[in-house]
Design a protein around this motif. Structure first.
Motif, PDB file in Angstrom:
ATOM      1  N   CYS A  20      15.833  -1.961 -50.404  1.00  0.00           N
ATOM      2  CA  CYS A  20      14.103  -1.192 -49.920  1.00  0.00           C
ATOM      3  C   CYS A  20      14.247  -0.500 -48.995  1.00  0.00           C
ATOM      4  O   CYS A  20      14.045   0.949 -49.893  1.00  0.00           O
ATOM      5  CB  CYS A  20      13.327  -2.158 -49.702  1.00  0.00           C
ATOM      6  N   PHE A  21      14.905  -0.687 -48.348  1.00  0.00           N
ATOM      7  CA  PHE A  21      15.646   0.619 -46.843  1.00  0.00           C
ATOM      8  C   PHE A  21      16.453   1.243 -47.821  1.00  0.00           C
ATOM      9  O   PHE A  21      16.184   2.496 -47.180  1.00  0.00           O
ATOM     10  CB  PHE A  21      15.948  -0.663 -46.360  1.00  0.00           C
ATOM     11  N   GLU A  22      17.607   0.635 -48.150  1.00  0.00           N
ATOM     12  CA  GLU A  22      18.388   1.561 -48.369  1.00  0.00           C
ATOM     13  C   GLU A  22      17.946   2.963 -49.629  1.00  0.00           C
ATOM     14  O   GLU A  22      17.928   4.278 -49.518  1.00  0.00           O
ATOM     15  CB  GLU A  22      19.627   1.032 -49.085  1.00  0.00           C
ATOM     16  N   PHE A  23      16.899   2.701 -50.537  1.00  0.00           N
ATOM     17  CA  PHE A  23      16.604   3.344 -51.512  1.00  0.00           C
ATOM     18  C   PHE A  23      15.188   4.923 -50.766  1.00  0.00           C
ATOM     19  O   PHE A  23      15.019   5.270 -50.830  1.00  0.00           O
ATOM     20  CB  PHE A  23      16.176   2.483 -52.005  1.00  0.00           C
ATOM     21  N   ILE A  24      14.750   3.815 -49.733  1.00  0.00           N
ATOM     22  CA  ILE A  24      13.492   4.797 -49.332  1.00  0.00           C
ATOM     23  C   ILE A  24      14.032   5.413 -48.202  1.00  0.00           C
ATOM     24  O   ILE A  24      13.679   6.724 -48.188  1.00  0.00           O
ATOM     25  CB  ILE A  24      12.713   3.403 -48.205  1.00  0.00           C
ATOM     26  N   SER A  25      15.363   5.428 -47.892  1.00  0.00           N
ATOM     27  CA  SER A  25      16.172   5.808 -46.622  1.00  0.00           C
ATOM     28  C   SER A  25      16.544   7.465 -47.034  1.00  0.00           C
ATOM     29  O   SER A  25      16.318   8.635 -46.587  1.00  0.00           O
ATOM     30  CB  SER A  25      17.112   5.160 -46.215  1.00  0.00           C
TER      31      SER A  25
END
Length: 207
Positions: A20-25
């Motif tokens: 989730c965090f890598e996708f949003i980043s």
């Protein structure tokens, strides 16, 4: 650390957080920093890899799972090598080489672990320790350069990225620890490379 890295909740937490965090980043960077094309593509590619890794583990697809583990570990090494060319602060000259060494140690040791069919508890501990140091390096690194981000969006993207990458590394090390635990169990039950599994042995996926 063995109980932590073989725990279901920790494994699920680091995997979901990483994806989730890598996708949003990565999505933020596509719009906020379109000039960093290669970095943006790599970010979104590793999201696909971590998702595939988790699904292949759950479905007991060992060939695909091992391919994704190798792909992610190589991606981490590439990320740190790319960071070397962007060093501009004193903190970078300490943190970047440390992160690269940790990523390289985990990558090489992962190959050593998978070259053997026997359990390798000492090698697993090395990768767990290196993964913890890798995460610590990213946290310390974040506090040294986050103030230089030009916009709020870049701050958000950077914080998400700094959390996501160590979580991805932790997910890979979690699977390594789990696979090694299975090897230890089968060896304790009497498995040998010459004779294979003992009669009546129940595989983990069938339990």
């Amino acid at each position: 650390m063995k109980k932590l890295f073989t725990g279901d909740k920790f494994f699920l937490f680091v995997t979901v957080t990483a994806a989730c965090f890598e996708f949003i980043s990565g999505l933020i960077n596509v719009f906020a920093a379109p000039e960093t094309v290669m970095g943006n593509v790599l970010q979104l590619a590793v999201v696909a890899c971590i998702a595939t890794l988790y699904i292949s583990y759950k479905k007991h697809n060992k060939n695909l799972m091992k391919a994704m583990m190798g792909a992610l570990l190589m991606a981490f090494v590439m990320i740190e090598v790319m960071s070397l060319s962007a060093m501009s602060r004193t903190s970078d000259m300490i943190a970047t080489p440390c992160a690269l060494v940790c990523a390289a140690v985990i990558f090489v040791n992962h190959m050593v672990i998978n070259a053997r069919r026997q359990a390798s508890p000492a090698n697993i501990v090395i990768n767990q320790t290196a993964a913890a140091l890798y995460a610590l390096t990213y946290v310390v690194w974040m506090f040294t350069w986050i103030g230089e981000c030009r916009t709020v969006w870049m701050v958000v993207s950077s914080v998400l990225y700094v959390v996501a990458i160590p979580c991805m590394m932790a997910a890979v090390v979690c699977i390594e620890a789990r696979l090694d635990s299975y090897r230890s169990d089968r060896e304790a039950a009497g498995w040998t490379e010459e004779n294979g599994y003992p009669e009546g042995y129940i595989h983990e996926k069938d339990k």
